[in-house]
Design an enzyme around this catalytic site. Structure first.
Site, PDB file in Angstrom:
ATOM      1  N   LYS A 130       0.842  -1.199   0.000  1.00  0.00           N
ATOM      2  CA  LYS A 130       0.000   0.000   0.000  1.00  0.00           C
ATOM      3  C   LYS A 130       0.876   1.248   0.000  1.00  0.00           C
ATOM      4  CE  LYS A 130      -3.973   1.926   2.571  1.00  0.00           C
ATOM      5  NZ  LYS A 130      -4.851   1.725   3.749  1.00  0.00           N
ATOM      6  N   SER A 205      -9.707   1.704   2.969  1.00  0.00           N
ATOM      7  CA  SER A 205      -8.860   2.465   2.063  1.00  0.00           C
ATOM      8  C   SER A 205      -7.813   1.627   1.342  1.00  0.00           C
ATOM      9  CB  SER A 205      -8.149   3.575   2.848  1.00  0.00           C
ATOM     10  OG  SER A 205      -7.285   3.017   3.833  1.00  0.00           O
ATOM     11  N   SER A 229      -9.987  -0.754   7.199  1.00  0.00           N
ATOM     12  CA  SER A 229      -9.419  -0.566   5.866  1.00  0.00           C
ATOM     13  C   SER A 229      -8.714  -1.779   5.288  1.00  0.00           C
ATOM     14  CB  SER A 229      -8.439   0.621   5.878  1.00  0.00           C
ATOM     15  OG  SER A 229      -9.130   1.827   6.052  1.00  0.00           O
TER      16      SER A 229
END
Length: 542
Positions: A130, A205, A229
């Protein structure tokens, strides 16, 4: 004492059919059992399980066996994954950056194998990271224009440990800006699509990390979880996701959103793969004072082949179904899948009962006050002077204002304003202090429930993935109704525990994945992984 709000969480999926159409291809189906028949080049197509009969559906163990038996080279695997990315990325848009050193690292791994050197547990495993987790010599933007072009001079501890274990970083995955969102539509650079249905969101996210694993662009990936997330996008994309106990994994190198809630988590296509990755990145770190010094167990030691299971492999396990997570506001299909999951656990020997958490409804408003207050403080560093891209101005105040105004997106600005308001002198006691007190009440209610049960279960999200663009339309309606928390129900469960969620499809091959969240006590990841693995393997063909 560790907050039970930070307990470990495992997201476990089981699914049937991917529905991502590619030009010239039938569909994209990334369940381990179907990879060999997929028309795109498959990294594990020629691999066979080792003679020691490893747990089923472990791509990591299959890759290792394939490399050691010389059936495939690391370069061949790398080329296969890069080919898949090239074909799927225009449709999915999981990555913000693809590493240009993948082939070089694969060549070095092949040379190590030729020299009969010892290989790490992640040797030849392609890992997505990420983009709010720092990587040396690769962009790390946090999904924000304010950090566009930033290349850290160091690796986050989790990334460094992946590399030390032989993992190869494929690239940086898309996210909602600084982790603030639940759809990955909040990225400053692009919108990621769900591999099951490209008209829908992958969740957020960490949507890019979940979509990359779901689309077979990498073996496993790293994400971050502040309020769901990791778990919610794992549910939407039909993969396994783990949010570990706070302090199990170092946060050094993770861009701070809400420091008392942030945790680095893992995605994989099976429980075993996700557990192997978690084990590789866990442990105390001198660079993060909040990491635990507890010994890290072998999380997958009890994950055996289904052929070795007893008739009631989970006999005596106490399972609590959280009543409040199945109230109004949760889709009927989600409720049905959770009840099916509970029934399957009973078949495996579990004692399933319903539990009530009276303070559950207080979790969401308390989470937002705490998270937004901490983000207001953490993001103050991006002012164009200390950190972040600078917008030229004649005076200092204008430089600060213009740099932040043009660098941050609307969602980040909103959260900073709300957090600053909650921390202001006249409202600190009314909001932030009270939210901390509510947090303690919720901790106690979860502790009481886990004293009476070994694990708790709930939906991973109150609905399946929604359409791209729908979120912001609904958000306008929500604000007109003066209910700004309604659109945040997708992260309702995320602020409360560590979880394991399982994808159940009820006979309809066109159905979207449904996630089951399994919640355990602090530092009890091994138990959750064992339960998740047994659930996953005994549900094959469901």
């Amino acid at each position: 004492m560790l907050s039970t709000l930070q307990n470990p969480r495992l997201s476990l999926l089981h699914h049937h059919h991917h529905r991502f159409p590619l030009k010239g291809h039938r569909h994209l189906h990334i369940t381990p059992s179907a990879r060999a028949s997929h028309p795109l080049p498959q990294p594990t197509a020629t691999q066979s399980p080792p003679s020691t009969s490893p747990p089923p559906s472990s791509t990591i163990l299959s890759i290792r066996h394939s490399l050691l038996s010389r059936r495939q080279t690391a370069v061949q695997l790398a080329e296969s994954y890069l080919a898949r990315i090239q074909q799927t990325e225009p449709h999915i848009r999981s990555f913000l950056h693809i590493s240009n050193s993948v082939i070089k690292e694969a060549e070095e791994l092949d040379r190590k194998i030729e020299r009969n050197e010892e290989l790490g547990p992640l040797a030849g495993v392609f890992v997505g990271v990420k983009d709010n987790i720092c990587t040396a010599n690769m962009p790390s933007t946090g999904g924000s224009k304010v950090l566009e072009g930033y290349r850290p001079p160091f690796d986050a501890t989790a990334v460094r440990r992946v590399k030390e274990c032989g993992g190869i970083i494929v690239g940086k995955t898309n996210l909602d800006e600084f982790g603030m969102g639940s759809t990955t539509e909040g990225s400053a650079f692009q919108v990621t699509a769900n591999p099951w249905d490209v008209s829908r969101v992958p969740g957020g996210s960490s949507g890019g990390s979940a979509a990359a694993v779901s689309a077979g662009q990498c073996v496993v990936s790293l994400g971050s979880d502040t309020g769901g997330s990791v778990r919610q996008p794992a549910s939407f994309c039909g993969v396994v996701g783990i949010k570990p106990t706070y302090g199990r994994v170092s946060r050094y190198g993770l861009m701070a959103y809400a420091s008392s809630l942030d945790a680095i988590g893992c995605f994989g296509s099976s429980v075993v793969d996700t557990g192997i990755l978690l084990h590789a990145i866990s442990g105390h770190d001198q660079l993060d004072a909040t990491t635990s010094k507890r010994e890290v167990p072998d999380f997958t030691s009890q994950c055996t082949s289904a052929s070795f299971f007893e008739s009631k492999p989970l006999k005596g396990l106490r399972v609590g179904v959280i009543r409040e997570t199945l109230d109004d506001g949760v889709d009927g299909a989600i409720k049905s899948s959770i009840y099916e999951a509970a029934a399957h656990l009973e078949e495996l020997g579990c004692n399933v009962t319903e539990v009530s958490l009276p303070s559950f409804s207080l979790g969401l408003p308390a989470y937002y006050i705490l998270a937004l207050s901490e983000s207001s403080s953490n993001l103050s560093r991006y002012d164009g002077i200390r950190y972040g891209n600078q917008i030229g101005a004649d005076e200092l105040n204008s430089l600060y204002g213009d740099s932040r105004a043009k660098g941050f997106g609307s969602e980040v600005k909103l959260r900073i304003l709300m957090g600053t308001y909650a921390l202001s002198a006249g409202y600190y006691d009314a909001y932030y202090k009270r939210a901390q007190q509510v947090r303690t009440l919720i901790q106690r209610s979860f502790k009481d429930a886990l004293d009476k049960n070994d694990i708790l279960i709930s939906p991973a999200a109150p609905s399946t993935a929604y359409s791209i663009g729908m979120t912001y339309c609904l958000l306008l309606l929500v604000r007109r109704k003066n209910d700004p928390l309604a659109m945040s129900m997708s992260t309702l469960l995320g602020c409360l525990h560590w979880c394991c969620h399982v994808e159940l499809l009820k006979g309809d091959p066109m159905a979207s994945p449904v996630g089951l969240q399994i919640i355990g006590a602090a530092f009890d990841e091994a138990k959750l992984l064992k339960v998740g693995h047994i659930f996953e393997q005994t549900l094959q063909g469901h």
